[in-house]
Design an enzyme around this catalytic site. Structure first.
Site, PDB file in Angstrom:
ATOM      1  N   HIS A 225      13.335  22.014 -61.430  1.00  0.00           N
ATOM      2  CA  HIS A 225      12.667  20.848 -62.021  1.00  0.00           C
ATOM      3  C   HIS A 225      11.253  20.833 -61.435  1.00  0.00           C
ATOM      4  O   HIS A 225      11.030  20.296 -60.361  1.00  0.00           O
ATOM      5  CB  HIS A 225      13.404  19.554 -61.699  1.00  0.00           C
ATOM      6  CG  HIS A 225      12.855  18.366 -62.433  1.00  0.00           C
ATOM      7  ND1 HIS A 225      12.894  17.091 -61.915  1.00  0.00           N
ATOM      8  CD2 HIS A 225      12.247  18.255 -63.637  1.00  0.00           C
ATOM      9  CE1 HIS A 225      12.338  16.246 -62.784  1.00  0.00           C
ATOM     10  NE2 HIS A 225      11.931  16.935 -63.833  1.00  0.00           N
TER      11      HIS A 225
ATOM     12  N   HIS B  19      20.463  12.557 -64.330  1.00  0.00           N
ATOM     13  CA  HIS B  19      19.401  13.344 -64.955  1.00  0.00           C
ATOM     14  C   HIS B  19      18.864  14.329 -63.918  1.00  0.00           C
ATOM     15  O   HIS B  19      18.655  13.972 -62.768  1.00  0.00           O
ATOM     16  CB  HIS B  19      18.296  12.389 -65.428  1.00  0.00           C
ATOM     17  CG  HIS B  19      17.026  13.055 -65.813  1.00  0.00           C
ATOM     18  ND1 HIS B  19      15.847  12.868 -65.124  1.00  0.00           N
ATOM     19  CD2 HIS B  19      16.743  13.915 -66.826  1.00  0.00           C
ATOM     20  CE1 HIS B  19      14.887  13.574 -65.697  1.00  0.00           C
ATOM     21  NE2 HIS B  19      15.402  14.213 -66.723  1.00  0.00           N
TER      22      HIS B  19
END
Length: 302
Positions: free
Chosen positions: A101, A29
């Site tokens: 992110h 992820h």
């Protein structure tokens, strides 16, 4: 080399003609979040309060975001065959695209994909599923140039989106890459690009809620093609404030035992409840990959 580096080429004959979406495949992820750039600003898609705080107190916000956005470590292949690549244009970053992110990465997209292409050359019987998504602040021209680069780099290694890929069919055609591109306009123009891969995740810091959510999704039936069961935990601002000494790694490692137990109980395949890709954070710190790979042998035992 570790045995996980070549696990697909080591699978038994009985699994070589199984569609790849009916195999159990370890995934990471936010795959590139190991190289976040502490000097970069917060993404424009982050909440407005966080962006204001970042402008006023970057020395406070960025270390905090770094602690809670880093989900992987470098060099943690260990059998991972699904990559979650979240792509963004960095302000004042020139023509290069980066991953993101919370904040942006140091590594640019082209460098990372070129490195992956070299890895594929050295592992000709391994197949990688790449999910490109988010595309923060990309222009139409950015999309065109990125897709042109991808098609040129991977070329004949790309599986066509109309195919039903198996390991045997990929090996016979020299194909090693399934590339999901979450932009409908680009996807429709290129048959080498696959549609968005569904990612099931519970959006919770509680492993029990993650397992409950995944079980509910399983009961409703799995998609007919590729999909991801996400073991990743998600924190919110309140959780971060209540756990000032923690970070995403410590939160994940504390919760990993029940998540891995749930994983070991799963079975891949086309039926209701059959898993495919299983995504996780910090894949290099546990037996996650070997557990997921081992699920494939349940199909032979059955």
């Amino acid at each position: 080399d570790r045995k996980e580096d070549y696990w697909m080429s080591s699978l038994p004959e009985e699994l070589l003609d199984v569609p790849l979406w009916n195999l159990a495949i370890p995934g990471s992820h936010d795959s590139m979040s190991f190289c976040l750039d502490m000097s970069s600003p917060v993404l424009r898609s982050e909440p407005w309060l966080l962006r204001i705080m970042d402008r006023l107190f970057p020395c406070l916000t960025r270390p905090c975001i770094y602690r809670w956005s880093t989900t992987q470590v470098p060099g943690s292949d260990l059998g991972i065959r699904y990559l979650d690549l979240r792509i963004a244009r960095k302000p004042a970053g020139g023509s290069s695209l980066f991953f993101a992110h919370g904040i942006y990465t140091l590594t640019c997209v082209k460098e990372a994909l070129e490195e992956l292409a070299l890895w594929l050359d050295a592992h000709p019987k391994e197949v990688i599923i790449i999910s490109c998504s988010h595309f923060e602040s990309l222009t139409d021209e950015d999309h065109v140039q990125l897709v042109d680069f991808i098609l040129s780099l991977f070329s004949k290694k790309l599986c066509l989106s109309q195919d039903t890929p198996t390991l045997r069919s990929c090996w016979s055609g020299g194909q090693q890459v399934i590339l999901s591109y979450d932009d409908l306009q680009m996807e429709c123009q290129h048959r080498q690009l696959w549609p968005k891969i569904p990612y099931w995740y519970a959006d919770s810091p509680d492993p029990k809620k993650v397992i409950t959510y995944l079980e509910e999704k399983k009961r409703k039936g799995r998609p007919g093609s590729f999909y991801v069961s996400g073991l990743n935990l998600t924190e919110d601002a309140l959780y971060i404030l209540l756990h000032p000494l923690q970070n995403l790694r410590t939160m994940t490692m504390e919760a990993l035992s029940p998540l891995l137990r749930w994983t070991a109980e799963q079975r891949p395949g086309p039926g209701v409840g059959g898993v495919n890709i299983i995504g996780c954070d910090f894949v290099g710190f546990s037996r996650f990959c070997s557990i997921v790979i081992g699920l494939n042998f349940k199909q032979i035992e059955a």
